[in-house]
Design a protein around this motif. Structure first.
Motif, PDB file in Angstrom:
ATOM      1  N   GLY A 176       7.576  12.275   6.122  1.00  0.00           N
ATOM      2  CA  GLY A 176       7.749  11.311   5.033  1.00  0.00           C
ATOM      3  C   GLY A 176       6.559  11.219   4.094  1.00  0.00           C
ATOM      4  N   LEU A 177       5.528  12.018   4.323  1.00  0.00           N
ATOM      5  CA  LEU A 177       4.353  11.953   3.443  1.00  0.00           C
ATOM      6  C   LEU A 177       4.334  13.182   2.535  1.00  0.00           C
ATOM      7  N   ASP A 178       3.759  13.026   1.337  1.00  0.00           N
ATOM      8  CA  ASP A 178       3.650  14.187   0.465  1.00  0.00           C
ATOM      9  C   ASP A 178       2.573  15.128   1.011  1.00  0.00           C
TER      10      ASP A 178
ATOM     11  N   ASN B  39      -0.274  16.368   0.038  1.00  0.00           N
ATOM     12  CA  ASN B  39      -1.705  16.003   0.018  1.00  0.00           C
ATOM     13  C   ASN B  39      -2.016  14.923   1.042  1.00  0.00           C
ATOM     14  N   THR B  40      -1.134  13.918   1.078  1.00  0.00           N
ATOM     15  CA  THR B  40      -1.368  12.819   2.021  1.00  0.00           C
ATOM     16  C   THR B  40      -1.282  13.345   3.449  1.00  0.00           C
ATOM     17  N   ALA B  41      -0.282  14.218   3.690  1.00  0.00           N
ATOM     18  CA  ALA B  41      -0.132  14.781   5.033  1.00  0.00           C
ATOM     19  C   ALA B  41      -1.409  15.536   5.417  1.00  0.00           C
ATOM     20  N   ASN B  42      -1.923  16.289   4.449  1.00  0.00           N
ATOM     21  CA  ASN B  42      -3.162  17.041   4.688  1.00  0.00           C
ATOM     22  C   ASN B  42      -4.308  16.123   5.064  1.00  0.00           C
ATOM     23  N   SER B  43      -4.429  15.035   4.305  1.00  0.00           N
ATOM     24  CA  SER B  43      -5.578  14.158   4.559  1.00  0.00           C
ATOM     25  C   SER B  43      -5.434  13.457   5.906  1.00  0.00           C
ATOM     26  N   ILE B  44      -4.183  13.159   6.306  1.00  0.00           N
ATOM     27  CA  ILE B  44      -3.984  12.540   7.628  1.00  0.00           C
ATOM     28  C   ILE B  44      -4.402  13.534   8.715  1.00  0.00           C
ATOM     29  N   MET B  45      -4.004  14.803   8.540  1.00  0.00           N
ATOM     30  CA  MET B  45      -4.340  15.792   9.560  1.00  0.00           C
ATOM     31  C   MET B  45      -5.849  16.050   9.595  1.00  0.00           C
ATOM     32  N   GLU B  46      -6.488  15.987   8.413  1.00  0.00           N
ATOM     33  CA  GLU B  46      -7.960  16.162   8.397  1.00  0.00           C
ATOM     34  C   GLU B  46      -8.618  15.030   9.177  1.00  0.00           C
TER      35      GLU B  46
ATOM     36  N   HIS C 173       6.984  18.766  12.992  1.00  0.00           N
ATOM     37  CA  HIS C 173       8.184  19.592  12.832  1.00  0.00           C
ATOM     38  C   HIS C 173       7.897  20.938  12.191  1.00  0.00           C
ATOM     39  N   GLN C 174       7.523  20.959  10.919  1.00  0.00           N
ATOM     40  CA  GLN C 174       7.313  22.243  10.240  1.00  0.00           C
ATOM     41  C   GLN C 174       6.115  22.100   9.298  1.00  0.00           C
ATOM     42  N   PRO C 175       4.904  22.151   9.818  1.00  0.00           N
ATOM     43  CA  PRO C 175       3.741  21.911   8.952  1.00  0.00           C
ATOM     44  C   PRO C 175       3.458  23.104   8.037  1.00  0.00           C
ATOM     45  N   ARG C 176       2.775  22.809   6.907  1.00  0.00           N
ATOM     46  CA  ARG C 176       2.406  23.937   6.057  1.00  0.00           C
ATOM     47  C   ARG C 176       1.160  24.606   6.640  1.00  0.00           C
ATOM     48  N   TYR C 177       0.766  25.731   6.056  1.00  0.00           N
ATOM     49  CA  TYR C 177      -0.286  26.555   6.669  1.00  0.00           C
ATOM     50  C   TYR C 177      -1.599  25.795   6.823  1.00  0.00           C
ATOM     51  N   SER C 178      -1.987  25.050   5.745  1.00  0.00           N
ATOM     52  CA  SER C 178      -3.284  24.364   5.806  1.00  0.00           C
ATOM     53  C   SER C 178      -3.336  23.378   6.977  1.00  0.00           C
ATOM     54  N   ILE C 179      -2.186  22.840   7.324  1.00  0.00           N
ATOM     55  CA  ILE C 179      -2.139  21.901   8.459  1.00  0.00           C
ATOM     56  C   ILE C 179      -2.128  22.685   9.769  1.00  0.00           C
TER      57      ILE C 179
ATOM     58  N   VAL D  55       0.847  -1.204   0.000  1.00  0.00           N
ATOM     59  CA  VAL D  55       0.000   0.000   0.000  1.00  0.00           C
ATOM     60  C   VAL D  55       0.887   1.260   0.000  1.00  0.00           C
ATOM     61  N   SER D  56       0.273   2.402  -0.268  1.00  0.00           N
ATOM     62  CA  SER D  56       1.046   3.655  -0.326  1.00  0.00           C
ATOM     63  C   SER D  56       1.407   4.130   1.085  1.00  0.00           C
ATOM     64  N   GLY D  57       2.287   5.156   1.149  1.00  0.00           N
ATOM     65  CA  GLY D  57       2.714   5.688   2.445  1.00  0.00           C
ATOM     66  C   GLY D  57       1.551   6.215   3.270  1.00  0.00           C
ATOM     67  N   GLY D  58       0.622   6.921   2.595  1.00  0.00           N
ATOM     68  CA  GLY D  58      -0.531   7.487   3.297  1.00  0.00           C
ATOM     69  C   GLY D  58      -1.435   6.393   3.840  1.00  0.00           C
ATOM     70  N   GLU D  59      -1.620   5.340   3.022  1.00  0.00           N
ATOM     71  CA  GLU D  59      -2.483   4.228   3.456  1.00  0.00           C
ATOM     72  C   GLU D  59      -1.854   3.491   4.639  1.00  0.00           C
TER      73      GLU D  59
END
Ligand SMILES: Nc1ncnc2c1ncn2[C@@H]1O[C@H](COP(=O)(O)OP(=O)(O)OP(=O)(O)O)[C@@H](O)[C@H]1O
Length: 619
Positions: free
Chosen positions: A214-216, A218-225, A242-248, A185-189
């Motif tokens: 280690g997640l891209d 979009n995947t990081a976003n969906s995990i945080m959602e 560590h250093q999340p982007r703004y949407s996170i 499965v993918s990293g996000g899965e």
């Protein structure tokens, strides 16, 4: 045995998910607790140099206190600032010896280290069994962590389906996680599945160590959602990042900002910028707040007010001595004074007799855990059979090779004795060194074991026994019989049922002793390379003191005691007694009994003399 035939999971892992979503039990319902930590001071000891006897002590958490309510609680900071350490200390996952002061309370009650058994902790590197599917991994967690008294098989099945549904894992539910050799499965899965393994127990308190690393994007976003969704259902979600982007970042409710083991801000995430702007730090428009905070801690962004104030504060001893002025400022801020007041109130009302987690134990009994963990190990071996096939093939190959080299050994001297003793030594060498692969057993899955064991899946003894059983039968016992039987008849040894039986027993005991030593080394070291180095040394020393390569009676007395620790010697002696006792060998001019040879070698061939070798191998 087929995979399907293994009694492994009470939840039928091969069953398709229930399509009727209304039947799926809603999980994640319990409201989350409030976690408070009071004056935590965590210290580690480090050796000054590799061979130095001097140790230095380093405080990695310096008197930190805070309050974490239900919702999204982020612990942020630069690398090495102590985020993971704080998370681990709160979650009860860090060695308690290092905790020099402070305590963690859950809902104003002291928690014992058993918090780790009743909360959920998702580690940074996903730790899952790669040869099992997503559903099988979840079922494994459900079967071991949900009590059999409270949950029927159908309930557990429903819980697994529910987690699959909630985490959006439906499309990959029957795909294997993947290993080094198998694309899965993918990293996000994988990350979702790791979270799902914990959500199976429907915990109200969830810890995650760097869930987006280690997640891209979009995947990081969906995990945080997904985490935000859980927090909105009332759970207390605490994670280091560590250093999340703004949407996170915008999804955080509460932010704890760390620097050099101290807190430099704790409070509402959306008020952090205002706090730092109040200290004279300017966040440029369109700058990501997370980047801004790291710039502040790294000193990349400077404070005008602070620069002026530092002159004003130069009289303050605390400010001068502390190399982390932002932490000093925070401790004097109304934010912290507020937190401190609440913590004092909580501490004052604390009843030290009432603790949480005292009675938390394993959800399932020993035998049930052993059945499930052994079942998973067997399934893993069946899906990854290369080692077992290689072991079997090598045993057949060496069995035939020994048989051909010593084919039909005559009864005439000198070949009769020379070839027999040579063959025994060769057989024992093969038996011992053929088990070198056993060192890998506890190393390859060490991280998985540590994680599952500390999360309360099963007892340590269960894992040990399951590995021993599942490895011993297919890889050690079956091949021994094949390896033993082939050369025995090809060499033309004693045509006697009892002798053959004792010969097989001896070979098995030699194999088991060698495996036990390999297990001991495997369980004591952390790397495969180290295990290989450490196992080679005792094997070679034992071989030299085996009684064939050197006459032990002519040895320096200071060294000859090593013969008592030689698996080779016990195995060789036992085989020699079985084959040579009561035999007569002849040459043109003379004859010699096997007993004479055994006497000459000082091998005790009495009944007890033979069995003491078996006892020594067992020991
Ligand atoms: N068991 C340990 N032995 C030695 N040093 C340790 C140990 N645990 C933590 N440290 C040290 O403590 C400091 C804080 O470590 P921690 O892992 O908590 O930081 P972090 O903020 O999570 O860093 P990262 O973002 O890189 O994971 C680091 O300097 C680390 O090297």
């Amino acid at each position: 045995m087929t995979e399907e035939g293994i009694m492994l999971d009470e939840v039928l892992v091969n069953e398709q998910p229930s399509t009727d979503t209304e039947e799926t039990a809603p999980c994640f319902q319990t409201p989350g607790p409030t976690v408070t930590f009071h004056n935590l001071r965590y210290r580690i000891k480090e050796r000054l140099g590799m061979f130095s006897r001097q140790w230095v002590e380093k405080d990695i958490l310096k008197d930190v206190s805070g309050i974490l309510n239900p919702g999204m609680n982020a612990i942020m900071g630069p690398t090495g600032s102590g985020k993971t350490s704080l998370l681990d200390v709160i979650a009860g996952r860090k060695d308690p010896k290092g905790l020099k002061s402070g305590q963690v309370l859950v809902d104003n009650t002291i928690v014992t280290s058993d918090l780790r058994l009743c909360s959920a902790y998702v580690v940074q590197n996903d730790i899952l069994m790669g040869t099992l599917t997503v559903r099988e991994n979840l079922a494994f967690s459900a079967n071991l962590r949900l009590s059999r008294k409270e949950y029927s098989s159908a309930d557990k099945q429903m819980r697994v389906d529910s987690v699959i549904q909630e985490l959006g894992l439906k499309d990959c539910a029957d795909t294997k996680i993947g290993t080094m050799f198998l694309r899965g499965v993918s990293g996000g899965e994988k990350k979702r599945c790791s979270i799902g393994m914990e959500l199976i127990t429907s915990p109200s308190l969830l810890f995650l160590d760097e869930p987006t690393t280690g997640l891209d994007a979009n995947t990081a976003n969906s995990i945080m959602e997904l985490l935000q969704k859980l927090s909105k259902q009332g759970k207390t979600v605490i994670f280091s990042i560590h250093q999340p982007r703004y949407s996170i970042f915008s999804q955080f409710d509460h932010l704890t900002l760390m620097n050099k083991g101290e807190i430099i801000y704790a409070g509402a995430a959306n008020k952090a910028i205002t706090y730092f702007e109040g200290l004279g730090y300017k966040c440029e428009p369109f700058n990501n707040p997370a980047d801004f905070f790291l710039d502040v801690t790294n000193g990349t962004v400077l404070s005008q007010i602070h620069n002026n104030k530092s002159e004003k504060c130069s009289n303050s001893d605390e400010m001068v001595e502390n190399e982390n002025p932002l932490a000093v400022i925070y401790r004097k801020s109304p934010h912290f004074l507020n937190v401190k007041d609440r913590l004092i109130q909580i501490s004052d009302g604390l009843d030290p007799e009432v603790t949480k987690g005292d009675r938390v134990g394993y959800a399932t009994p020993f035998y049930y855990q052993l059945m499930l963990v052994s079942g998973r190990t067997v399934r893993h071996i069946l899906r990854n059979p290369q080692t077992s096939y290689a072991q079997l093939f090598l045993n057949i190959f060496f069995g035939i090779l020994v048989g051909l080299i010593y084919y039909q050994i005559p009864h005439t001297l000198p070949e009769a004795l020379q070839n027999r003793t040579g063959a025994f030594f060769f057989l024992v060498i093969n038996m011992v060194f053929g088990n070198l692969s056993a060192v890998e057993l506890f190393i390859s899955e060490r991280v998985l074991f540590i994680h599952e064991n500390s999360s309360g899946f099963y007892r340590t003894s269960v894992y040990f026994l399951s590995k021993v059983f599942a490895d011993l039968i297919p890889n050690r016992i079956l091949p021994v019989f094949i390896f033993s039987a082939i050369p025995y008849f090809m060499m033309g040894l004693k045509p006697d049922v009892e002798a053959f039986f004792l010969y097989c027993v001896t070979m098995s005991m030699v194999s088991l002793s060698a495996v036990s030593l390999a297990f001991l080394i495997s369980a004591s070291v952390g790397s495969f390379a180290m295990a290989n180095i450490l196992i080679a040394l005792p094997y070679v020393v034992m071989m030299v003191f085996g009684g064939f390569l050197v006459n032990l009676n002519s040895m320096l007395s200071g060294m000859s005691w090593l013969k008592w620790a030689s698996i080779f010697r016990y195995g060789y002696n036992a085989l020699a007694i079985i084959e040579l006792k009561d035999q007569v060998f002849t040459s043109n001019y003379t004859s010699m009994t096997g007993d004479m040879y055994l006497d000459h070698q000082e091998i005790d061939y009495s009944t007890w003399g033979f069995w003491q070798n078996q006892v020594a191998l067992t020991a």
